[in-house]
Design an enzyme around this catalytic site. Structure first.
Site, PDB file in Angstrom:
ATOM      1  N   TYR A   9      78.411  21.124  34.505  1.00 25.48           N
ATOM      2  CA  TYR A   9      77.211  21.946  34.645  1.00 25.48           C
ATOM      3  C   TYR A   9      77.408  23.274  33.925  1.00 25.48           C
ATOM      4  CZ  TYR A   9      74.015  19.853  38.154  1.00 25.48           C
ATOM      5  OH  TYR A   9      73.081  19.102  38.826  1.00 25.48           O
TER       6      TYR A   9
ATOM      7  N   ARG B   9      72.014  28.906  22.953  1.00 27.41           N
ATOM      8  CA  ARG B   9      70.777  28.526  22.249  1.00 27.41           C
ATOM      9  C   ARG B   9      69.648  29.497  22.618  1.00 27.41           C
ATOM     10  NH1 ARG B   9      66.456  24.032  21.388  1.00 27.41           N
ATOM     11  NH2 ARG B   9      64.910  25.587  20.816  1.00 27.41           N
TER      12      ARG B   9
ATOM     13  N   ASP C 257      67.393  32.197  20.244  1.00 29.03           N
ATOM     14  CA  ASP C 257      65.940  32.407  20.278  1.00 29.03           C
ATOM     15  C   ASP C 257      65.629  33.882  20.467  1.00 29.03           C
ATOM     16  OD1 ASP C 257      65.257  29.334  22.111  1.00 29.03           O
ATOM     17  OD2 ASP C 257      65.066  29.761  19.966  1.00 29.03           O
TER      18      ASP C 257
ATOM     19  N   MET D 220      63.456  36.581  18.253  1.00 39.88           N
ATOM     20  CA  MET D 220      62.290  37.316  18.749  1.00 39.88           C
ATOM     21  C   MET D 220      62.405  38.806  18.479  1.00 39.88           C
ATOM     22  SD  MET D 220      61.984  35.229  22.276  1.00 39.88           S
ATOM     23  CE  MET D 220      61.070  36.442  23.183  1.00 39.88           C
TER      24      MET D 220
ATOM     25  N   PHE E  48      59.379  31.874  21.872  1.00 36.45           N
ATOM     26  CA  PHE E  48      59.462  32.577  23.151  1.00 36.45           C
ATOM     27  C   PHE E  48      59.286  31.619  24.323  1.00 36.45           C
ATOM     28  CE2 PHE E  48      55.089  32.750  24.429  1.00 36.45           C
ATOM     29  CZ  PHE E  48      54.293  33.181  23.385  1.00 36.45           C
TER      30      PHE E  48
ATOM     31  N   ASN F 224      78.606  23.758  42.964  1.00 34.02           N
ATOM     32  CA  ASN F 224      79.299  22.486  43.005  1.00 34.02           C
ATOM     33  C   ASN F 224      80.799  22.654  43.118  1.00 34.02           C
ATOM     34  OD1 ASN F 224      78.236  19.650  42.625  1.00 34.02           O
ATOM     35  ND2 ASN F 224      76.801  20.839  41.423  1.00 34.02           N
TER      36      ASN F 224
ATOM     37  N   ASP G 108      84.595  16.701  49.374  1.00 33.39           N
ATOM     38  CA  ASP G 108      83.524  16.559  48.378  1.00 33.39           C
ATOM     39  C   ASP G 108      82.216  16.886  49.070  1.00 33.39           C
ATOM     40  OD1 ASP G 108      82.040  15.852  46.026  1.00 33.39           O
ATOM     41  OD2 ASP G 108      83.555  14.351  45.555  1.00 33.39           O
TER      42      ASP G 108
ATOM     43  N   ASN H 134      75.262  13.510  43.323  1.00 38.68           N
ATOM     44  CA  ASN H 134      75.629  14.727  42.606  1.00 38.68           C
ATOM     45  C   ASN H 134      75.734  14.443  41.115  1.00 38.68           C
ATOM     46  OD1 ASN H 134      76.212  17.395  42.626  1.00 38.68           O
ATOM     47  ND2 ASN H 134      78.314  17.182  43.320  1.00 38.68           N
TER      48      ASN H 134
ATOM     49  N   SER I 219      72.337  14.036  39.683  1.00 37.43           N
ATOM     50  CA  SER I 219      71.706  15.346  39.473  1.00 37.43           C
ATOM     51  C   SER I 219      72.141  15.951  38.160  1.00 37.43           C
ATOM     52  CB  SER I 219      72.100  16.325  40.580  1.00 37.43           C
ATOM     53  OG  SER I 219      71.541  15.978  41.786  1.00 37.43           O
TER      54      SER I 219
ATOM     55  N   THR J  36      69.750  16.668  34.762  1.00 38.85           N
ATOM     56  CA  THR J  36      69.594  18.004  34.180  1.00 38.85           C
ATOM     57  C   THR J  36      69.934  17.968  32.694  1.00 38.85           C
ATOM     58  OG1 THR J  36      70.300  18.910  36.293  1.00 38.85           O
ATOM     59  CG2 THR J  36      70.214  20.418  34.430  1.00 38.85           C
TER      60      THR J  36
ATOM     61  N   THR K 144      67.601  18.741  40.290  1.00 38.62           N
ATOM     62  CA  THR K 144      67.858  19.952  41.071  1.00 38.62           C
ATOM     63  C   THR K 144      67.486  19.746  42.532  1.00 38.62           C
ATOM     64  OG1 THR K 144      67.313  21.214  39.108  1.00 38.62           O
ATOM     65  CG2 THR K 144      67.417  22.410  41.180  1.00 38.62           C
TER      66      THR K 144
ATOM     67  N   THR L 179      70.206  18.043  44.246  1.00 39.64           N
ATOM     68  CA  THR L 179      71.305  18.977  44.491  1.00 39.64           C
ATOM     69  C   THR L 179      71.039  19.813  45.730  1.00 39.64           C
ATOM     70  OG1 THR L 179      71.920  19.162  42.168  1.00 39.64           O
ATOM     71  CG2 THR L 179      72.485  21.002  43.571  1.00 39.64           C
TER      72      THR L 179
ATOM     73  N   THR M  69      75.609  19.173  53.093  1.00 37.24           N
ATOM     74  CA  THR M  69      77.043  19.456  53.093  1.00 37.24           C
ATOM     75  C   THR M  69      77.354  20.638  53.988  1.00 37.24           C
ATOM     76  OG1 THR M  69      77.159  18.714  50.792  1.00 37.24           O
ATOM     77  CG2 THR M  69      79.027  19.960  51.634  1.00 37.24           C
TER      78      THR M  69
ATOM     79  N   HIS N 111      58.467  32.229  42.103  1.00 31.86           N
ATOM     80  CA  HIS N 111      59.171  33.365  42.662  1.00 31.86           C
ATOM     81  C   HIS N 111      60.414  32.948  43.431  1.00 31.86           C
ATOM     82  CE1 HIS N 111      60.077  37.393  43.433  1.00 31.86           C
ATOM     83  NE2 HIS N 111      60.526  36.940  44.583  1.00 31.86           N
TER      84      HIS N 111
ATOM     85  N   GLU O 205      62.150  30.562  42.865  1.00 27.29           N
ATOM     86  CA  GLU O 205      63.134  30.120  41.871  1.00 27.29           C
ATOM     87  C   GLU O 205      64.098  31.231  41.502  1.00 27.29           C
ATOM     88  OE1 GLU O 205      64.329  27.703  40.210  1.00 27.29           O
ATOM     89  OE2 GLU O 205      65.132  28.615  38.395  1.00 27.29           O
TER      90      GLU O 205
ATOM     91  N   TYR P  86      65.038  33.648  43.278  1.00 20.78           N
ATOM     92  CA  TYR P  86      65.964  33.880  44.375  1.00 20.78           C
ATOM     93  C   TYR P  86      66.990  32.763  44.475  1.00 20.78           C
ATOM     94  CZ  TYR P  86      63.557  37.991  45.723  1.00 20.78           C
ATOM     95  OH  TYR P  86      63.040  39.248  45.702  1.00 20.78           O
TER      96      TYR P  86
ATOM     97  N   SER Q 170      79.934  39.173  46.471  1.00 23.16           N
ATOM     98  CA  SER Q 170      80.568  39.409  47.772  1.00 23.16           C
ATOM     99  C   SER Q 170      82.029  38.997  47.747  1.00 23.16           C
ATOM    100  CB  SER Q 170      79.834  38.631  48.860  1.00 23.16           C
ATOM    101  OG  SER Q 170      78.551  39.148  49.075  1.00 23.16           O
TER     102      SER Q 170
ATOM    103  N   SER R 263      75.610  41.249  58.951  1.00 24.93           N
ATOM    104  CA  SER R 263      74.375  41.769  58.355  1.00 24.93           C
ATOM    105  C   SER R 263      74.145  41.147  56.987  1.00 24.93           C
ATOM    106  CB  SER R 263      74.421  43.291  58.247  1.00 24.93           C
ATOM    107  OG  SER R 263      75.438  43.697  57.363  1.00 24.93           O
TER     108      SER R 263
ATOM    109  N   THR S 121      68.049  43.145  49.947  1.00 24.89           N
ATOM    110  CA  THR S 121      68.999  43.422  48.880  1.00 24.89           C
ATOM    111  C   THR S 121      69.664  44.765  49.087  1.00 24.89           C
ATOM    112  OG1 THR S 121      67.507  42.235  47.441  1.00 24.89           O
ATOM    113  CG2 THR S 121      69.276  43.463  46.397  1.00 24.89           C
TER     114      THR S 121
ATOM    115  N   LYS T 194      72.537  44.479  51.289  1.00 26.43           N
ATOM    116  CA  LYS T 194      73.695  43.902  50.598  1.00 26.43           C
ATOM    117  C   LYS T 194      74.405  44.937  49.740  1.00 26.43           C
ATOM    118  CE  LYS T 194      72.357  39.110  50.439  1.00 26.43           C
ATOM    119  NZ  LYS T 194      73.611  38.362  50.464  1.00 26.43           N
TER     120      LYS T 194
ATOM    121  N   HIS U 147      61.868  44.669  33.095  1.00 23.61           N
ATOM    122  CA  HIS U 147      62.243  44.527  34.506  1.00 23.61           C
ATOM    123  C   HIS U 147      62.920  43.198  34.770  1.00 23.61           C
ATOM    124  CE1 HIS U 147      62.072  43.791  38.784  1.00 23.61           C
ATOM    125  NE2 HIS U 147      61.306  42.741  38.553  1.00 23.61           N
ATOM    126  N   PHE U 148      62.262  42.098  34.370  1.00 22.12           N
ATOM    127  CA  PHE U 148      62.863  40.832  34.802  1.00 22.12           C
ATOM    128  C   PHE U 148      64.152  40.520  34.059  1.00 22.12           C
ATOM    129  CE2 PHE U 148      61.523  38.108  31.381  1.00 22.12           C
ATOM    130  CZ  PHE U 148      60.162  38.236  31.155  1.00 22.12           C
ATOM    131  N   HIS U 149      64.281  41.017  32.804  1.00 24.38           N
ATOM    132  CA  HIS U 149      65.588  40.846  32.171  1.00 24.38           C
ATOM    133  C   HIS U 149      66.629  41.712  32.853  1.00 24.38           C
ATOM    134  CE1 HIS U 149      63.317  38.938  28.866  1.00 24.38           C
ATOM    135  NE2 HIS U 149      64.439  38.286  28.681  1.00 24.38           N
TER     136      HIS U 149
END
Lengths: 231, 135, 670
Positions: free
Chosen positions: C61, C71, C75, C79, C102, C123, C134, C141, C144, C148, C200, C203, C210, C283, C285, C287, C298, C314, C358, C361, C418-420
């Site tokens: 994976y 790859r 791209d 861009m 894009f 995994n 396992d 598994n 899966s 993918t 997925t 999985t 498990t 959304h 996804e 997370y 952690s 906590s 968050t 954390k 922001h999202f990057h």
């Protein structure tokens, strides 16, 4: 430990008192050979539990997928684009027969599993066969409904409401059909391999699947057909 | 324990084992069939009530969809308890939690989508009208 | 006979795809030729292609993810350079090509770059951290993984046969409907994502089962390591939301193939419903990606501070809180679509509230470092970079969560920045940190530290130089996905951004160089003890790499940080725990069913894309036949004899004896 016959909650209280950390029979490092209870602290659970639980989780995900199709139907139920409305295409009598067939098939599925627990091959197969037959009746009735509608020009390509109607009902019918294929495979496997461990595990999964399909059908006949007929 | 041998007495699990829904290996078949009969009986009653109610005028018209939902939820409960053996015992905790999680997700998607799409449909011009305007 | 497929599908007239395709095909053929010439096929088939071992599947994976990240990065280079080159001019990429780039960039980075890497980590680590051999369903598994890979293959095939979608990484209707996207591009997207989505989902089911049903003795929920908790929460989200993706893409597929009206803009279809459903998946996804990333951090913060993680309970609570609330915020992706103030307010408040989890954390990580003896190894550098980067990204997210503010910057470069910021700072940094941290465990030798530190600095600085200008551009009014730029004032920041890309390229080269140099010098960098970083969780109790059965005897866990307790006791008593009683171990057999299923899934997908109906039916039948043949097998497990178990474990104990004497001499442990 004899907590047979006690209510589950009393048994639970007693277990907590006797074994507060739920370590089971295995004390620290004693290395005794005990299967896990699945509550997690006595080691991995038995494969039968793992398989059944995993399939339960899969079913819940399948129900989430159905809920998207339900949501689409709820949103598009009025989008008739000048075509027929839901009240005009619903045939309550046929739905009644479909419901009866599927409900009875759930019942016969239960009976076949009782026979499986008793390791009785003949009755397992008989009840599995009846389950499949009733499922087939369900699918044929639904096909008849779709063909009749199509004959009148009422197709999913006509409007958004019809798309979501055929999509939701069709998805359920597809699941029942695939379940039937699985059923036939299980009957063949049970016949040839007997009640081997993994065959029984698969029958547990099949049972779960078949009951879940009936639960989804309850949603469909209520929301699509019964509520639709009043619209 | 070889896979190739038949398992005539079933697997003997610790009595405190968790169960998957719909799986009660140690339950005696009389009890099992009793559950199945009860489940079937209740289901038939609830289904008949729903079908009867749908076309009738016994209760206040606009409340019929609500009543149908209640009957449907009740019947789903009957299936879960009698056919799938979901109980509140500690051997079923994981199953109940998973079910609760599933119900939560279904509620969020279903109610959420209906709420959102209802507002969007109210506020936004239908596509057909918009296309007409652009012609 | 071949449906829509004919020679016009090959991009003979487009130089960039043509040359890229030729190079890729030559490289692939070269690799296959090398493998054949060296006679490696039997080994690869036996040990990797048909494996059901979670560690090997995890490595595959990660390999898939890394290749696809490169790859996707290619791209991205195209861009950024196109936008810099196209200020007042056409640039070098025509619009129909730029739009595919894009779209491919987003699709590949999320579905085939980040997801496989995160799942790869899950995994490899979760069974080791749980002290078991396992996952719940090892053969599934394998299925899966190969599904993918099948999706990734289909997306890459679109480069040289046909085209890709031009709709962006989420194909909004009506543009994605058959009327406005009549080509095969959207179909490639639909089948690739649908097929890998099934993988997925399986999985997710695998890991939920498990974690809930397979833990070593004594490991109650509150003794599980933090990475396992976050992997569990992420798997719960997968199980809950991937069906939404399946359903929505299926609806779009039905619209395109058989003329249904889920999302069309005529006959009662509702395009807005697509946005609603797809973001109900989309959304959660992110997370799914970020929760295991938090788990990686952690582990790293506690290990390299030499302290237990601060506020374990906590952390668990925050993780589950984020898991649940992540499914209640999705409308913030389409505040501007017109749902009105009541709906927007609810989702705006929920989106702000989820930041609290968050925040908990981040405080816990910082408090973990406080009072500890911090070691600035490469994983720790990535973690510090993450804290800085993710906090800023999260703050811009809370800004976007306010609907009136979002109305100004929705779909602008501010959003892109922001999202990057959060995905690169959160997920990608975590993946590199994790790779540095667990590479020695997986392969038995560590990565070259100097090159790793250099790679980090170039990546960190390169990231900021690339993306900070995009925030400014967004506030200046530049929208996203522009093929050419007509406002000259934006030019300066676009050039700065391209300079940042150059720095990132150096970072990527250094990262690859690190891998090459480490493999070359692997004997010098060998990890003999299995516990290179002074770890605290059970995977560090195994040798590096772990034997295929993980543990000779399942450990008995008596507290949080199970391995730390074992280690301290060993140091105090100056001896290892007594040799356990070895028993034969049953392990699952390898199976080709995963590869076989995915092979026919790829054929099926390709056939459906090009309308080759007979081939699609053949592929379906073959897939079912293969599955039925697999279901008929009589042998699922093989037994590892006691002597083998004992031999492997005694070697491990011997290495640990040496380690123990080293430890007590150095007095490393408090």
């Amino acid at each position: 430990m004899s907590d047979m016959g006690l209510p589950a909650s009393v048994g639970a209280i007693r277990r907590v008192r006797e074994d507060p950390h739920r370590l089971g029979y295995r004390a620290h490092g004693s290395g005794e050979d005990v299967e896990g209870t699945g509550h997690g602290t006595t080691g991995p659970a038995h494969k039968r539990i793992i398989v059944g639980y995993g399939f339960w989780i899969f079913l819940l995900s399948d129900i989430v997928m159905f809920s998207c199709f339900f949501a689409a139907f709820a949103v598009q139920r009025g989008a008739t684009a000048g075509g027929p409305s839901i009240g005009e295409i619903v045939d309550i009598r046929r739905v009644g027969f479909e419901t009866a067939a599927l409900l009875l098939s759930s019942y016969t599925c239960m009976l076949s599993f009782a026979a499986t627990n008793k390791r009785n091959l003949l009755w397992t197969q008989i009840f599995l066969f009846v389950t499949g037959l009733l499922g087939l009746i369900f699918v044929l009735l639904e096909l008849q409904e779709f063909i009749e509608l199509a004959g009148k020009g009422i197709t999913p390509q006509r409007s958004g409401m019809l798309t979501s109607f055929f999509g939701l009902v069709g998805l359920h019918g597809l699941h029942v059909t695939l379940g039937g294929v699985w059923l036939a495979t299980m009957m063949a496997q049970v016949q040839i391999k007997g009640f081997r461990r993994e065959i029984v595990h698969r029958l547990i999964c099949f049972n779960l699947f078949w009951h879940a399909l009936d639960i989804v059908w309850i949603g469909i006949f209520t929301i699509v057909y019964l509520m639709g007929s009043g619209a | 324990m070889s896979d190739l041998e038949s398992d005539p007495h079933g697997v003997v699990l610790d009595r405190r084992e968790d169960h998957a829904p719909g799986d009660e290996p140690l339950e005696d078949s009389g009890h099992w069939i009793y559950n199945a009969n009860l489940g079937l009986g209740f289901s038939i009653l609830l289904t008949a009530a729903a079908f009867f109610l749908a076309g009738s005028h016994i209760i206040y018209g606009p409340s019929i969809p609500v009543a149908l939902m209640v009957l449907a939820v009740a019947q789903m409960g009957v299936h879960l308890v009698f056919f799938l053996h979901i109980t509140t015992g500690p051997d079923n905790t994981n199953n109940v939690l998973a079910l609760a999680f599933g119900v939560l997700v279904v509620f969020l998607i279903g109610a959420g989508s209906i709420w959102i799409m209802d507002h969007l449909n109210q506020n936004m011009m239908p596509m057909e009208q918009m296309i007409q305007m652009e012609r | 006979m071949f449906g829509k497929l004919d020679w016009s599908a090959v991009p003979f007239s487009q130089p960039i795809p043509l040359i890229t395709s030729i190079i890729v095909i030559l490289v692939v053929l070269g690799v296959l030729g090398l493998v054949t010439a060296k006679g490696w096929w039997p080994y690869l088939w036996r040990e990797w292609i048909t494996t059901v071992d979670h560690k090997r599947i995890g490595i595959m994976y990660c390999l898939l993810g890394v290749v696809m990240l490169i790859r996707g990065f290619a791209d991205a280079i195209m861009m950024r350079t196109q936008q810099a080159a196209a200020i007042g001019g056409p640039g070098y990429l025509p619009p129909e090509h730029y739009n595919q780039i894009f779209s491919a960039h987003g699709t590949i980075m999320i579905f085939f770059g980040a997801m496989p890497l995160v799942i790869g980590f899950m995994n490899f680590l979760v069974p080791l951290q749980l002290g078991v051999r396992d996952v719940a369903f090892p053969t599934f598994n394998s299925v899966s993984f190969w599904l993918t890979a099948s999706g990734a293959l289909l997306v890459n095939v679109s480069l040289f046969i046909g085209e890709f979608a031009r709709t962006g990484w989420l194909p909004y209707p009506p543009l994605s409907e058959a009327t406005y996207s009549p080509g095969v591009g959207v179909d490639y997207y639909l089948w690739a994502v649908q097929i890998s989505g099934v993988g997925t989902l399986v999985t997710g089911i695998n890991f939920v089962t498990t974690v809930l049903k397979m833990r070593c003795p004594g490991m109650s929920y509150m003794r599980m390591p933090m990475f396992t908790w976050t992997a569990f929460a992420s798997s719960l989200i997968i199980v809950a939301v991937f069906p939404i993706l399946t359903a929505t893409l299926a609806m779009l597929t039905l619209d395109r193939y058989v003329g249904w009206h889920y999302f069309t803009n005529t006959a009662g279809g509702n395009p807005m419903m697509f946005m609603n459903l797809i973001w109900a998946w989309g959304h959660p996804e992110v997370y799914i990606l970020v929760l295991p990333s938090f788990g990686i951090f952690s582990e790293i913060f506690s290990t390299f501070s030499g302290k237990p993680l601060f506020g374990y309970r906590s952390m668990v609570a925050a993780t589950l809180f984020i898991c649940i609330v992540s499914m209640m915020v999705w409308l913030h992706h389409f505040f501007t679509m017109g749902a009105g103030p009541a709906v927007n307010t609810f989702f705006g408040v929920a989106s702000s509230v989820i930041a609290v989890g968050t925040g908990v954390k981040i405080y816990n990580w910082v408090f973990t470092m406080y009072g500890g003896r911090v070691r600035f190894e490469v994983p720790m550098l990535w973690s510090m970079g993450f804290i800085f980067t993710f906090i800023i990204g999260g703050l811009t997210g809370v800004l976007l969560a306010v609907p009136p503010a979002d109305f100004l910057v929705h779909n602008s470069m501010f959003l892109v920045a922001h999202f990057h910021n959060v995905i690169v700072g959160g997920v990608v940094f975590a993946l590199f940190a994790g790779l540095e941290f667990w590479f020695p465990k997986a392969f038995g030798f560590r990565l070259h530290a100097g090159l790793g530190k250099a790679a980090f600095w170039f990546a960190f600085i390169g990231f900021w130089v690339t993306f900070a200008p995009l925030y400014i551009l967004g506030l200046m009014g530049m929208t996203r996905r522009l093929q050419h730029v007509i406002v000259p004032a934006w030019g300066f920041w676009l050039y700065v951004s391209v300079a940042g890309v150059a720095i990132l390229i150096v970072g990527v080269i250094l990262q690859v160089a690190q891998l090459v140099v480490s493999i070359r010098d692997r004997e010098k960098l060998r990890d003999v003890t299995g516990d290179l970083w002074d770890g605290r969780s059970l995977e560090w109790a195994t040798p590096s790499p772990p034997p295929f059965f993980n543990f000779a005897v399942l450990p008995n866990v008596e507290g949080e940080e199970p391995y730390w307790g074992i280690k301290l006791r060993a140091v105090e008593t100056q001896q290892l725990s007594p040799e356990p009683k070895y028993e034969p171990i049953e392990m699952p057999v390898n199976s080709p069913v995963g590869f076989y299923t995915a092979f026919f899934a790829t054929v099926f997908g390709f056939a459906m894309i090009w309308y080759i109906w007979w081939l699609a039916i053949v592929a379906l039948v073959a897939a079912y036949a293969g599955f039925a043949w697999f279901a008929w097998r009589d042998v699922h497990e093989f037994e590892v004899p006691v002597e083998e178990v004992a031999r492997v474990d005694r070697a491990r104990r011997a290495a640990r004896e040496v380690f123990l004497t080293q430890l007590s001499r150095q007095e490393v442990l408090p």
